[in-house]
Design a protein around this motif. Sequence first.
Motif, PDB file in Angstrom:
ATOM      1  N   THR A   1       0.823  -1.215   0.000  1.00 54.32           N
ATOM      2  CA  THR A   1       0.000   0.000   0.000  1.00 54.32           C
ATOM      3  C   THR A   1       0.854   1.261   0.000  1.00 54.32           C
ATOM      4  O   THR A   1       0.576   2.214  -0.739  1.00 54.32           O
ATOM      5  N   CYS A   2       1.909   1.280   0.821  1.00 56.66           N
ATOM      6  CA  CYS A   2       2.738   2.481   0.939  1.00 56.66           C
ATOM      7  C   CYS A   2       4.133   2.304   0.349  1.00 56.66           C
ATOM      8  O   CYS A   2       4.976   3.198   0.494  1.00 56.66           O
ATOM      9  N   ALA A   3       4.389   1.153  -0.274  1.00 56.60           N
ATOM     10  CA  ALA A   3       5.687   0.855  -0.886  1.00 56.60           C
ATOM     11  C   ALA A   3       6.821   0.921   0.134  1.00 56.60           C
ATOM     12  O   ALA A   3       7.949   1.293  -0.195  1.00 56.60           O
ATOM     13  N   GLY A   4       6.501   0.563   1.379  1.00 56.36           N
ATOM     14  CA  GLY A   4       7.528   0.509   2.406  1.00 56.36           C
ATOM     15  C   GLY A   4       7.827   1.811   3.094  1.00 56.36           C
ATOM     16  O   GLY A   4       8.690   1.866   3.965  1.00 56.36           O
ATOM     17  N   HIS A   5       7.105   2.892   2.745  1.00 56.16           N
ATOM     18  CA  HIS A   5       7.371   4.197   3.353  1.00 56.16           C
ATOM     19  C   HIS A   5       6.687   4.361   4.708  1.00 56.16           C
ATOM     20  O   HIS A   5       7.084   5.212   5.501  1.00 56.16           O
ATOM     21  N   GLY A   6       5.638   3.600   4.971  1.00 57.15           N
ATOM     22  CA  GLY A   6       4.920   3.723   6.234  1.00 57.15           C
ATOM     23  C   GLY A   6       3.867   4.800   6.235  1.00 57.15           C
ATOM     24  O   GLY A   6       3.096   4.914   7.180  1.00 57.15           O
TER      25      GLY A   6
ATOM     26  N   CYS B   1       0.136   4.790   7.061  1.00 54.79           N
ATOM     27  CA  CYS B   1      -0.446   3.775   6.186  1.00 54.79           C
ATOM     28  C   CYS B   1      -1.434   2.906   6.971  1.00 54.79           C
ATOM     29  O   CYS B   1      -1.080   2.362   8.027  1.00 54.79           O
ATOM     30  N   PRO B   2      -2.681   2.747   6.475  1.00 53.73           N
ATOM     31  CA  PRO B   2      -3.673   1.933   7.196  1.00 53.73           C
ATOM     32  C   PRO B   2      -3.398   0.440   7.124  1.00 53.73           C
ATOM     33  O   PRO B   2      -3.930  -0.322   7.923  1.00 53.73           O
ATOM     34  N   SER B   3      -2.562   0.004   6.186  1.00 51.92           N
ATOM     35  CA  SER B   3      -2.301  -1.431   6.026  1.00 51.92           C
ATOM     36  C   SER B   3      -1.220  -1.927   6.979  1.00 51.92           C
ATOM     37  O   SER B   3      -1.358  -2.980   7.604  1.00 51.92           O
ATOM     38  N   CYS B   4      -0.139  -1.157   7.084  1.00 52.36           N
ATOM     39  CA  CYS B   4       0.986  -1.595   7.933  1.00 52.36           C
ATOM     40  C   CYS B   4       1.109  -0.775   9.209  1.00 52.36           C
ATOM     41  O   CYS B   4       2.022  -0.994  10.005  1.00 52.36           O
TER      42      CYS B   4
END
Length: 371
Positions: free
Chosen positions: A164-169, A184-187
Amino acid sequence: MTTEVDFYELLECDRTADAATIKSAYRKLAIKYHPDKNAGCQNSEAKFKAISEAYDCLKDPQKRAAYDRYGHAAFRQGAGSGGGQDFSGFSDIFESVFGEFMGGARGGGRQQRRGADLRYDMEIGLDEAFSGKATQITIDVSAPCDTCDGSGARAGTVAKPCATCAGHGKVRAQQGFFVVERTCPSCHGAGQVIADPCPSCRGEGRVDKTKTLSVNVPPGVDEGTRIRLTGEGEAGARGAPPGDLYIFLHVRRHPIFEREGTTLFARAPISFTTAALGGSIDIPGLDGEVHSIRIAPGTQGGRELRQRGGGMPVLQGRGRGDMVIRIEVETPTRLSARQRELLQEFRETETGDECPETSGFFAKMKSALGG
């Protein structure tokens, strides 16, 4: 359509339950439905995941507040207002706008959520506050999981970058004329997702443990003094920094001394003959020494005698306060015949000059009453 079960019903507790009750309910159910205890039972595994999800939400005050107001919709993208808002990120939006002014995280990188700070209340005696003490305390606290070394991933696996955020958080959302960056709501800001979580910590990277810690109480502490143990609070999730442990000191009431800052106060009853003729009294101090207090002839009740340096140590400083002794003159209640005879002889020889304050008082009274 998937049926969403109320988080409070999953944990079998009321919506008004406090944090301790919710934690206790979760632990009880987690033991009951843990996969290791119900090997091969899919229903137990599903139940375990559901109660873990419920507890993950309700243990966090901000998540719980959002859930209480919006229910499951608070954690679905685009739910709640029709305008694309995700209510799970409302606090993150606030943080991203105002965080720089309030000491929050800066920049758009992946953020780790620090573990919670903890409080421990310790009771000590006034003598321990005087001299200080080295002691140990035992606390229940979350600590990094030994099985996965705090990563949250099952041994032999690794976390993967969040899609979702490509690892950016963090992700960006359009809100009117503004582009707002939020967690990010996913991680949940970790920047990574764990496909195969560690069975010991259920992907949290931390487990509950009992720890014994050494605490040094310095001389001169007072009621409410706070001692900070850096890094001894709750462990952060998945390797995030731990919080701190704050120890609040409470000083028990002493049978002899009362304290005001670095000054020690004590009351000392003396006989009326000592007050009249003078003498000395011995007061044992908190320092283990006996302090000899001189009583001058004619000392009146209520007088305060100060012993320099007989009080409490200055916290993290040098020197000590004073000891103040409040004199109370005690009138004898048990007299022998000879003592009564001597006092009678003394009274017969009184002229009024022996107690000028007494005679002066009655003289003023007669004058005021016209007599």
